[in-house]
Write a protein that holds these residues in place. Structure first.
Motif, PDB file in Angstrom:
ATOM      1  N   CYS A 102       0.884  -1.276  -0.064  1.00 19.89           N
ATOM      2  CA  CYS A 102       0.056   0.006   0.102  1.00 19.89           C
ATOM      3  C   CYS A 102       0.973   1.017   0.039  1.00 19.89           C
ATOM      4  N   TRP A 103       1.968   1.239   0.723  1.00 16.60           N
ATOM      5  CA  TRP A 103       2.780   2.394   0.798  1.00 16.60           C
ATOM      6  C   TRP A 103       3.598   2.596  -0.333  1.00 16.60           C
ATOM      7  N   PHE A 104       4.006   1.531  -1.257  1.00 19.32           N
ATOM      8  CA  PHE A 104       4.545   1.696  -2.541  1.00 19.32           C
ATOM      9  C   PHE A 104       3.784   2.134  -3.315  1.00 19.32           C
ATOM     10  N   LEU A 105       2.362   1.738  -3.655  1.00 14.01           N
ATOM     11  CA  LEU A 105       1.443   2.378  -4.598  1.00 14.01           C
ATOM     12  C   LEU A 105       1.245   3.620  -4.265  1.00 14.01           C
ATOM     13  N   ALA A 106       1.076   4.076  -2.895  1.00 12.78           N
ATOM     14  CA  ALA A 106       0.765   5.573  -2.476  1.00 12.78           C
ATOM     15  C   ALA A 106       1.917   6.485  -2.904  1.00 12.78           C
ATOM     16  N   LYS A 107       3.045   5.886  -2.937  1.00 13.62           N
ATOM     17  CA  LYS A 107       4.340   6.865  -3.346  1.00 13.62           C
ATOM     18  C   LYS A 107       4.245   6.864  -4.863  1.00 13.62           C
ATOM     19  N   ILE A 108       3.922   5.826  -5.583  1.00 18.76           N
ATOM     20  CA  ILE A 108       3.923   5.971  -6.983  1.00 18.76           C
ATOM     21  C   ILE A 108       2.787   7.034  -7.501  1.00 18.76           C
ATOM     22  N   TYR A 109       1.511   6.722  -7.107  1.00 18.35           N
ATOM     23  CA  TYR A 109       0.425   7.665  -7.665  1.00 18.35           C
ATOM     24  C   TYR A 109      -0.577   7.925  -6.492  1.00 18.35           C
ATOM     25  N   PRO A 110      -0.228   9.049  -5.577  1.00 21.09           N
ATOM     26  CA  PRO A 110      -0.948   9.592  -4.538  1.00 21.09           C
ATOM     27  C   PRO A 110      -2.321   9.795  -4.734  1.00 21.09           C
ATOM     28  N   PRO A 111      -2.843  10.319  -5.981  1.00 20.34           N
ATOM     29  CA  PRO A 111      -4.198  10.834  -6.271  1.00 20.34           C
ATOM     30  C   PRO A 111      -5.134   9.689  -6.293  1.00 20.34           C
ATOM     31  N   LEU A 112      -4.800   8.362  -6.528  1.00 18.14           N
ATOM     32  CA  LEU A 112      -5.481   7.167  -6.484  1.00 18.14           C
ATOM     33  C   LEU A 112      -5.152   6.315  -5.144  1.00 18.14           C
ATOM     34  N   PHE A 113      -3.852   6.216  -4.762  1.00 20.68           N
ATOM     35  CA  PHE A 113      -3.667   5.123  -4.082  1.00 20.68           C
ATOM     36  C   PHE A 113      -3.221   5.468  -2.660  1.00 20.68           C
ATOM     37  N   ALA A 114      -3.307   6.805  -2.364  1.00 23.96           N
ATOM     38  CA  ALA A 114      -2.740   7.516  -1.132  1.00 23.96           C
ATOM     39  C   ALA A 114      -4.157   7.493  -0.306  1.00 23.96           C
ATOM     40  N   PHE A 115      -4.099   6.987   1.001  1.00 24.34           N
ATOM     41  CA  PHE A 115      -4.947   6.773   2.075  1.00 24.34           C
ATOM     42  C   PHE A 115      -5.206   8.316   2.703  1.00 24.34           C
ATOM     43  N   ASN A 116      -3.980   8.819   2.755  1.00 26.58           N
ATOM     44  CA  ASN A 116      -3.860  10.203   3.329  1.00 26.58           C
ATOM     45  C   ASN A 116      -2.455  10.850   2.654  1.00 26.58           C
ATOM     46  N   PHE A 117      -2.420  11.983   2.532  1.00 19.62           N
ATOM     47  CA  PHE A 117      -1.215  12.523   1.848  1.00 19.62           C
ATOM     48  C   PHE A 117      -0.651  14.005   2.607  1.00 19.62           C
ATOM     49  N   LEU A 118       0.688  14.017   2.489  1.00 24.47           N
ATOM     50  CA  LEU A 118       1.423  15.374   2.884  1.00 24.47           C
ATOM     51  C   LEU A 118       1.759  16.212   1.699  1.00 24.47           C
ATOM     52  N   ILE A 119       1.581  17.606   1.960  1.00 22.29           N
ATOM     53  CA  ILE A 119       2.007  18.443   1.091  1.00 22.29           C
ATOM     54  C   ILE A 119       3.152  19.248   1.879  1.00 22.29           C
ATOM     55  N   ILE A 120       4.304  19.291   1.184  1.00 21.60           N
ATOM     56  CA  ILE A 120       5.153  20.176   1.742  1.00 21.60           C
ATOM     57  C   ILE A 120       5.231  21.590   0.792  1.00 21.60           C
ATOM     58  N   ALA A 121       4.922  22.675   1.570  1.00 21.28           N
ATOM     59  CA  ALA A 121       4.941  23.817   0.751  1.00 21.28           C
ATOM     60  C   ALA A 121       5.505  25.166   1.385  1.00 21.28           C
ATOM     61  N   LYS A 122       6.140  25.926   0.521  1.00 20.80           N
ATOM     62  CA  LYS A 122       6.929  26.976   1.148  1.00 20.80           C
ATOM     63  C   LYS A 122       6.020  28.419   0.928  1.00 20.80           C
ATOM     64  N   LYS A 123       6.284  29.329   1.925  1.00 21.77           N
ATOM     65  CA  LYS A 123       5.512  30.440   1.831  1.00 21.77           C
ATOM     66  C   LYS A 123       6.081  31.511   0.964  1.00 21.77           C
ATOM     67  N   LYS A 124       5.130  31.997  -0.136  1.00 22.72           N
ATOM     68  CA  LYS A 124       5.552  32.972  -1.072  1.00 22.72           C
ATOM     69  C   LYS A 124       5.272  34.137  -0.456  1.00 22.72           C
ATOM     70  N   MET A 125       5.984  35.132  -0.834  1.00 24.12           N
ATOM     71  CA  MET A 125       5.881  36.690  -0.543  1.00 24.12           C
ATOM     72  C   MET A 125       4.448  37.032  -0.775  1.00 24.12           C
ATOM     73  N   SER A 126       3.770  37.884   0.241  1.00 23.12           N
ATOM     74  CA  SER A 126       2.448  38.188  -0.267  1.00 23.12           C
ATOM     75  C   SER A 126       2.541  39.449  -0.966  1.00 23.12           C
ATOM     76  N   ILE A 127       1.705  39.999  -1.545  1.00 22.45           N
ATOM     77  CA  ILE A 127       1.733  41.235  -2.235  1.00 22.45           C
ATOM     78  C   ILE A 127       2.243  42.423  -1.514  1.00 22.45           C
ATOM     79  N   ASP A 128       1.775  42.503  -0.285  1.00 27.99           N
ATOM     80  CA  ASP A 128       2.480  43.617   0.438  1.00 27.99           C
ATOM     81  C   ASP A 128       3.792  43.616   0.682  1.00 27.99           C
TER      82      ASP A 128
END
Length: 508
Positions: free
Chosen positions: A470-496
């Protein structure tokens, strides 16, 4: 015909003591049992009969003369604590038991013994069952035909039934992590105090009600005692479709484990407990929590764990040197080495925590619980320092099993898992990514995780293999095989912030 022989004096003494100290009821299920019911009643040990709080038969709308025959037997045997009731319409084997156990609870009986009206299970064995309740920790006592493996064959059990019983019991024990010699004995008894703890009224009305109630007892840590009993197969008619019964028992076992994993919600396997969010630390090597702990947390970097629940994850990260602030409405006071803040994340937590205060923020499986995920993610953006990093996870409504159940027309919310009824919003990988991007984040990485197989099912080799697949399939294609998923995101500067830097450049 079963022959009791001379009853062990110690068993009789113990049974008599329990009869005196507890209100013991004998519940007899009957359907088209006209030919057997009188003999079954006559075989109840004579000395036991007046000691029961009540002997009651529930005739499941038989098409023969079961009820009149039972009433005639009452007079012949001189029973003074005897009732014969009839269901308004046929309830099925499980449905009949639901009525019988509800009746026992309503009358405040302490113990209820189930006996079949066709005489297949020996009434002479009743004292052995009653005596077993000398142990106050026992919640249920079952008569087992399989503790002495070959005695069932000697008692006339057909070989195919004996083999099927052994195989199906082994499969159920494996799936459920139990260790019973037999799942399929109909000779059972329960403390009503144990029955009150489980939603048996939600079980099947069919024959696999017996399997469902075992699962429920196992889920609430009930203690089942099995005692060996003899078997007698005569000319009684069996109403069970063997293949259908086996398949239903297997499905119940699988559903209960999927329910525990949060993949599938099954109401009768939801034991009564607190409605509060219960997000436990997962220990499996392929779990989201293990992944988070494996990240290179730097010394002295400021980290906020939003929706920290008991704070154990935050505490483990702090041990790596990071400065942790854990936030939750009911956070534990027992965690050490971190700052804890009790507050509802639907409130203005950005004012309490401070804008531009944190290098990293962890928000695991919390955004979907909040009233407005969009506003909440914008607030999280404000908490981070420029170029700060967010680790946000959520359940995947696009998980393959969710897609399959939707095809079948199933969309049942529960207390746990992807369709946790406390979720205010459901996300796919794509919709969660857009949520973060719209709030001013740049998505750096997406990690998929399979269901918590090891944590929910056990650490045996079979479950470890399934977990890894299950872990291997989730790594290959998270949209279909991930039970839950993690997004690592960086803060972009605000317009201000961009405007301020642009204006500042003019002064240079």
């Amino acid at each position: 015909m079963y022959s009791q022989g001379k009853l062990d004096p110690l068993i009789q003494e113990s049974a008599q003591k329990n009869f005196q100290e507890k209100k013991v009821a004998l519940f007899i299920v009957a359907y088209n049992a006209e030919k057997h019911i009188e003999k079954t009643l006559a075989r109840i040990p004579e000395w036991c009969r007046p000691l029961f709080a009540e002997i009651y038969i529930i005739d499941d709308s038989s098409k023969d003369s079961t009820r009149p025959t039972a009433l005639s037997a009452e007079k012949k045997l001189g029973l003074n604590n005897f009732s014969v009731m009839k269901t308004p319409d046929n309830q099925g084997y499980g449905g009949n038991q639901k009525i019988g156990y509800t009746y026992a609870i309503q009358r405040d009986y302490d113990i209820v013994i189930l006996l079949h009206g066709d005489g297949q299970y020996p009434p002479e064995f009743i004292p052995n069952i009653v005596a077993a309740y000398a142990d106050p920790e026992i919640d249920a006592v079952f008569g087992s035909r399989m503790m002495k493996h070959y005695s069932a064959l000697q008692g006339g059990m057909p070989l195919y039934k004996w083999v099927g019983n052994q195989i199906l019991t082994s499969i159920e024990n494996f799936i459920l992590g139990t260790n019973l010699s037999e799942f399929h004995s109909g000779y059972r008894s329960y403390r009503t105090s144990a029955l009150k703890k489980i939603p048996f009224h939600l079980n099947s009305d069919d024959f696999h009600f017996d399997t469902d109630i075992i699962i429920q007892l196992a889920l609430c840590k009930g203690r089942i005692l099995e005692i060996p009993m003899p078997t007698h197969y005569g000319n009684e008619k069996c109403h069970v479709n063997g293949m259908k019964y086996a398949w239903n028992c297997f499905k119940s076992a699988i559903k209960s484990r999927l329910h525990r994993a949060g993949i599938f919600f099954q109401p009768n396997f939801e034991m009564p407990r607190s409605e509060s969010r219960n997000y436990q630390l997962k220990e499996g090597r392929t779990s989201l929590h293990s992944y988070i702990l494996s990240l290179p947390w730097k010394a002295n970097e400021r980290v906020a764990d939003l929706g920290a629940n008991d704070g154990l994850l935050a505490q483990k990260i702090a041990q790596k040197g990071a400065i942790l602030t854990a936030v939750d409405i009911n956070i534990s006071e027992r965690v050490t080495g971190i700052q804890t803040i009790r507050m509802d994340l639907n409130e203005n937590f950005e004012d309490v925590l401070g804008k531009n205060s944190f290098d990293k923020i962890i928000a695991l499986d919390i955004v979907e619980h909040l009233n407005s995920p969009e506003k909440s993610v914008e607030k999280i953006h404000q908490l981070l320092k420029p170029s700060g990093v967010l680790y946000a996870s959520t359940a995947n409504i696009g998980y393959i099993i969710m897609r399959f159940t939707l095809l079948l027309g199933w969309f049942n919310y529960g207390k746990k898992g992807i369709l946790d009824r406390t979720h205010h919003r459901l996300f796919t990988v794509g919709s969660f990514r857009r949520l973060l991007q719209n709030a001013g984040f740049k998505v750096m990485k997406i990690e998929g995780f399979g269901p918590p197989i090891v944590d929910a099912f056990g650490k045996g080799w079979f479950w470890r293999i399934i977990d890894r697949i299950c872990w291997f399939l989730a790594k290959i294609y998270p949209p279909l095989f991930a039970f839950n998923f993690l997004i690592i995101a960086k803060k972009k500067m605000s317009i201000d912030e961009k405007t301020a830097l642009t204006v500042q450049s003019n002064k240079k």
